[in-house]
Design an enzyme around this catalytic site. Sequence first.
Site, PDB file in Angstrom:
ATOM      1  N   GLU A 751       0.936  -1.274   0.086  1.00 24.59           N
ATOM      2  CA  GLU A 751       0.060  -0.050   0.049  1.00 24.59           C
ATOM      3  C   GLU A 751       0.895   1.168   0.101  1.00 24.59           C
ATOM      4  OE1 GLU A 751      -2.217  -1.324   3.741  1.00 24.59           O
ATOM      5  OE2 GLU A 751      -0.850  -0.132   4.850  1.00 24.59           O
ATOM      6  N   PRO A 752       1.416   1.487  -1.132  1.00 23.98           N
ATOM      7  CA  PRO A 752       2.191   2.512  -0.926  1.00 23.98           C
ATOM      8  C   PRO A 752       1.646   4.008  -1.160  1.00 23.98           C
ATOM      9  CG  PRO A 752       2.434   1.499  -3.440  1.00 23.98           C
ATOM     10  CD  PRO A 752       1.678   0.732  -2.296  1.00 23.98           C
ATOM     11  N   GLY A 753       2.201   5.034  -0.684  1.00 23.55           N
ATOM     12  CA  GLY A 753       1.438   6.466  -1.168  1.00 23.55           C
ATOM     13  C   GLY A 753       2.383   7.249  -1.725  1.00 23.55           C
ATOM     14  N   ARG A 790       6.560  19.834   4.966  1.00 25.89           N
ATOM     15  CA  ARG A 790       7.268  18.629   5.259  1.00 25.89           C
ATOM     16  C   ARG A 790       8.645  19.219   5.636  1.00 25.89           C
ATOM     17  NH1 ARG A 790       8.839  15.513   1.374  1.00 25.89           N
ATOM     18  NH2 ARG A 790       8.707  13.522   2.923  1.00 25.89           N
ATOM     19  N   CYS A 821       4.402  33.450  10.321  1.00 22.55           N
ATOM     20  CA  CYS A 821       5.271  33.833  11.485  1.00 22.55           C
ATOM     21  C   CYS A 821       5.575  32.745  12.230  1.00 22.55           C
ATOM     22  CB  CYS A 821       4.310  34.955  12.119  1.00 22.55           C
ATOM     23  SG  CYS A 821       3.764  36.291  11.265  1.00 22.55           S
TER      24      CYS A 821
END
Length: 869
Positions: A751-753, A790, A821
């Site tokens: 089940e790769p994303g 990320r 900020c």
Amino acid sequence: MNPSDTLLPHDAPWVVVKFGGTSVSTRPRWDNIAGIAATHLAAGKRVLIVVSALSGITDQLKAIGEAPADAARCADLRDTIVARHHALFGEMGLSRRNGVDAWMAKLDQLLADPRRNTGELAWQAEVLALGELTSSTLGAAYLNSLGLTTHWLDSRECLRAEALPNQADWGKWLSASVRVRHDPQTAAALAARGNVFIAQGFIARSGESATAVLGRGGSDTSAAYFGALLKAEAVEIWTDVPGMFSANPRQVPDARLLSRLDYAEAQEIATTGAKVLHPRCIHPVRDERVPIRIKDTNRPDLPGTEIVWNTQSSAPSVKAISSRKGITLVSMESISMWQQVGFLSDVFEVFKRHGLSVDLIGSAETNVTVSLDPSDNLLDSDVLARLCTDLEAFCRVKVIAPCAAITLVGRGMRAMLHRLSAVLAEFGALDVHLISQSSNNLNLTFVIDEAVVDSLIPRLHALLIRAEVMRIGDPEIFGPSWRELAEDAAAVHRTSWWRRERGKLLALAAESTPRYVYCLDQVREQARGLGALGTVDRWHYALKANPHPDILRSLHAEGFAFECVSWNEIAALRRVLPELPAERILFTPNFAPREEYRAALAAGVRVTLDALHPIAEWGEDFSGRDIFLRVDLGAGRGHHDKVKTGGAQSKFGVSLSEIATFRNLAREHGARIVGLHAHLGSGILDAQHWRSVYVQLASLAEQFNRIEVLDLGGGLGVPSRPEDVPLDLAALGAALEEVKQAYPQFQLWMEPGRYLVAEAGVLLAKVTQTKRKGEVHYVGIDAGMNSLIRPALYESWHEIVNLDRLDAPPEELVQIVGPICETGDVLGNNRRLPACQEGDVILVAEAGAYGAVMGSRYNMREPAAEVCL
Ligand code: PLP
């Protein structure tokens, strides 16, 4: 008139060009085939294109043939196969689908055929042949649409299967052989019809009207048959590697490209392990002295490997070291064999009776040991047990397995023994079961335990070079190393789609920024790469990575099922794909509330539990249900601590010590554990990781009663930093296949994303301001951590370029920051860019996974919008 319509002179030479599954799976790849054919045509050559089925299709057809009684699975496979061909048809922009639909109708007809009930071999062969028949039909339509007049040729008109003496029945239908010689009449008849033809690899006529297939590597073999039949100027095997190497580059990155080999050497290398070329395809061309060239589709300028009659190099030298795993040794011991007339004949008759072909032989006064190679034999424990029972009438029998055969290949092996002392010393510490030196003086083989072979081969390769028996300085024979070529390829790999589409991206940025842009072709290409790994029975897309509706639709069309982690993900998926059967959705939540499990169960979705709590506290919800159990195998992996999902510090999965308790609770509540799941982290580039997860899950599963599925999770990484080495899909495939052979009883799911979508997405932003503070130079852009979190969350590295000044030399070392900020609102540290000005378009690459979906309205700034190219 189209230039390809004017018939070439009658003596124009033929070139046969063969393309494998990956090379025929996308429209850009077909453009490439068109280019190669057109180049040959422009040089005055007739072209015969031989194609394989789209990647993964043969395995799916095979799965139908092997499990004909499983109606649900066959229907599932049938739908996936139809969807794949329709998707490529759509991608090719063709208008009439009759040709493809006729083959798909034939598949339906075969599924309704009574022969299916018995899984008859002739029926299986017909099912298998559909892959090539359909791909060549699609190819012919597309090449003609490009203006290259291409005639579709049914290979069965030219290639007739012939039964070999003592060939087992499956071999006659599923691993057939064809005997061909140059046939000037057929060549002339084709030449009178046109200049460019497309035909199917892998298939041949059997008897009057039946179909047989040629077995693994069958398309190469077909190309060789056609090469001989037409006495072609050359047979070109276009593949995804640059040629044959002095060792398996996956084991030995310093293995050298073999520029030139003679037929006998190539035959030995192919037979003893190299997978690039099927051993069966050398014999047909050798008789007619037709050269074979192995060429890299991605890098057509590389010279590749040329296999010819005579290399002009007669000095003894080792060209390659190869290895084969899965070898079984049968040792036969008897004191009465000494000087006994007919002993060998008696025992070999037993092998013959069981349809087993013997490879290596070692003999002593009281012992004969032979090896059985899995690529020539259908070896299972039943066959071996029956063989041993029959052999015991003549001798004591011992089976030694699993073994590996390591072979040194080169001319004049016996004349080099004195220089092999360092190599032989390596074997001193090992248990060598058998040594064989071929009578043609081309190979020296050692059979040892399988477990040590991967670490031994690189050492032996280095020793062969050091001893100067492998003369890598000879440019006639050896080319660059795999490592050197891979570094060049990495540079090519980084020539991403967004460089090609720069114009469109600039136009989109002119409309508005910040903006995510997705390239669906890239998603499809990644999906097909995975789909080609036939070992995985079902791929799921982990849609948390990017649930954009067009991406979900594209992956559905590529045959992917889906993995969700919240009820809202399930609901969103069903809105986009209302026709998706619930059983193609996996629900793998973590600390989710009870209602979500109940809703998923009510919807018929497959549910994975990853804690004791749900089964202990809400056990009645799972009564009578099939469930999966997510296991924590004890240690996580991944590109950052925050993406590791194994070990006590991670909140996922049931630890090994609690599995017994989980099982008791499940039994108490009448829930059936039918699947085991493990996902240990993300961004993993080491193919062996999944091998180890697979082995651990499989051995765990054997302790359960009814496990049907092993799900290895996702985590497949894509390279981000320039020094990252891409995940080696072929190595992944080989590793999974190896484990599958040991545990064929379990279905394999993944089940790769990230792998599917990361490279397909870029974030476009505009420069807002620039600033200097002491030595530090900031470039501010209108996308911040609220669009792409990320880098702040995982310290992830994304390539960042100034799209307006893509070709300008880098001038400054800058920090690329957003408008949020937070001190952590940095998208890229210390990047070299050309001088940036307000309004310049900045592109942040590889942002398709965990980008937009993690966006927020922090500071009440809208995150980047999304658009597909
Ligand atoms: N499966 C599970 C259970 C996950 O938790 C994840 C990621 O968090 C994935 C699959 C997909 O991981 P990746 O995107 O790294 O392939």
